[in-house]
Write a protein that holds these residues in place. Structure first.
Motif, PDB file in Angstrom:
ATOM      1  N   SER A 228       0.845  -1.191   0.000  1.00  0.00           N
ATOM      2  CA  SER A 228       0.000   0.000   0.000  1.00  0.00           C
ATOM      3  C   SER A 228       0.877   1.237   0.000  1.00  0.00           C
ATOM      4  O   SER A 228       1.633   1.470   0.952  1.00  0.00           O
ATOM      5  N   SER A 231      -0.318   3.845   3.012  1.00  0.00           N
ATOM      6  CA  SER A 231      -0.690   3.288   4.316  1.00  0.00           C
ATOM      7  C   SER A 231      -0.486   4.240   5.495  1.00  0.00           C
ATOM      8  O   SER A 231      -1.222   4.177   6.475  1.00  0.00           O
ATOM      9  N   HIS A 232       0.509   5.129   5.397  1.00  0.00           N
ATOM     10  CA  HIS A 232       0.792   6.016   6.528  1.00  0.00           C
ATOM     11  C   HIS A 232       0.838   7.493   6.131  1.00  0.00           C
ATOM     12  O   HIS A 232       1.408   8.311   6.840  1.00  0.00           O
TER      13      HIS A 232
END
Length: 303
Positions: A228, A231-232
């Motif tokens: 991904s 993701s953050h």
């Protein structure tokens, strides 16, 4: 001016094209931009086009071939490993910091298509990247597992992973490495959208290159499916962020979502009216305005 260069990503030697501005003077310090190519692409295609044009505005730019692809090292050939490709971006930054004429406080990153996703993924933890921009960005993890508009059911995704697992067993027992195409090698009647556009760019004379044969290792899927790029980003993508997407691109939602979720206080979604995903790779009527927008963005944040 363009110079062929080599630099390391761990044990692999990567190949790049370094572009310098007109009137380049090695005793001066310049802002620099790392440019990452799409999945299935190489540095001589759209990444090189953008890198060359941005160098004309006073930036040192570096377009490079991903690990396992193009003129870079790595076997099996044509492996698409998102984690290696994200590390490629960091390694390219490493290389720029070794150049005496690069201002290491002023390094930016640009990525096209999957290269945009990899650039965003790297920038979340690579704090030497001070400004982040993307063109026709996709998160390859979502695109390859869920398809365009996330239309592929989970059960079909699992079936594909079962095939990948079976192929790994076959190759472990002596079978040859299996490859698949990034985009359709032949178009079916009525096929439209990014995949059809990709065929026109990568397979025909429009954009094809001998080092980009439209193939990737089939077992790459087991690495791609759980990757991904975003993701953050709600925590760590704090740098100034510009995402350019075509109004008619079926991948536009990736740029929209990334800009919406990014933690950056200075972020912008720039929609190019009438452009599709691949039109932004090379069509002058779209590339020109996109480069102008990128020039202003990187000038504001790196100069």
């Amino acid at each position: 001016m363009q110079k062929n260069v080599k630099f390391k990503n761990n044990q692999l030697l990567l190949a790049g094209n370094l572009y310098v501005p007109a009137g380049f003077n090695e005793t001066k310090k310049y802002p620099a931009i790392v440019v990452s190519h799409p999945g299935g692409g190489v540095k001589e295609q759209t990444a090189g086009l953008y890198a060359n044009k941005l160098s004309e505005s006073g930036f040192i730019t570096l377009a490079f071939d991903a690990s396992y692809q193009g003129e870079s090292e790595g076997t099996p050939r044509y492996l698409e490993d998102p984690y290696a490709r994200t590390e490629d971006v960091r390694a390219a930054v490493d290389y720029l910091t070794t150049l005496s004429y690069v201002d290491t406080r002023k390094i930016g990153a640009l990525g096209v298509c999957a290269g945009g996703g990899y650039t965003v993924a790297a920038a979340q933890t690579e704090r030497r990247i001070k400004a982040v921009a993307t063109v026709s960005m996709v998160d390859i993890g979502s695109l390859f597992s869920e398809g365009i508009a996330r239309a592929v059911p989970v059960e079909d995704q699992i079936k594909l992973l079962e095939q990948v697992s079976g192929q790994r067993t076959a190759e472990a027992n002596g079978s040859e490495t299996l490859h698949g195409p990034y985009v359709p090698q032949e178009l079916e009647e009525g096929m439209t959208g990014t995949m059809a556009e990709g065929h026109e760019y990568y397979v025909t004379a429009r954009g094809c290159h001998e080092n980009a044969p439209n193939r990737f290792v089939f077992t790459s899927f087991d690495k791609i499916f759980t990757f991904s790029a975003f993701s953050h980003i709600d925590k760590f993508l704090t740098q100034p962020f510009l995402a350019i997407a075509g109004s008619d691109a079926d991948t536009r939602y990736f740029s929209e979502e990334a800009v919406q979720d990014a933690a950056s206080r200075d972020k912008e979604l720039f929609i190019m009216d009438g452009a599709t995903h691949v039109a932004l790779y090379d069509q002058p009527e779209y590339v020109g305005p996109a480069v102008e927008k990128l020039e202003q963005f990187f000038t504001d944040h790196l100069k």
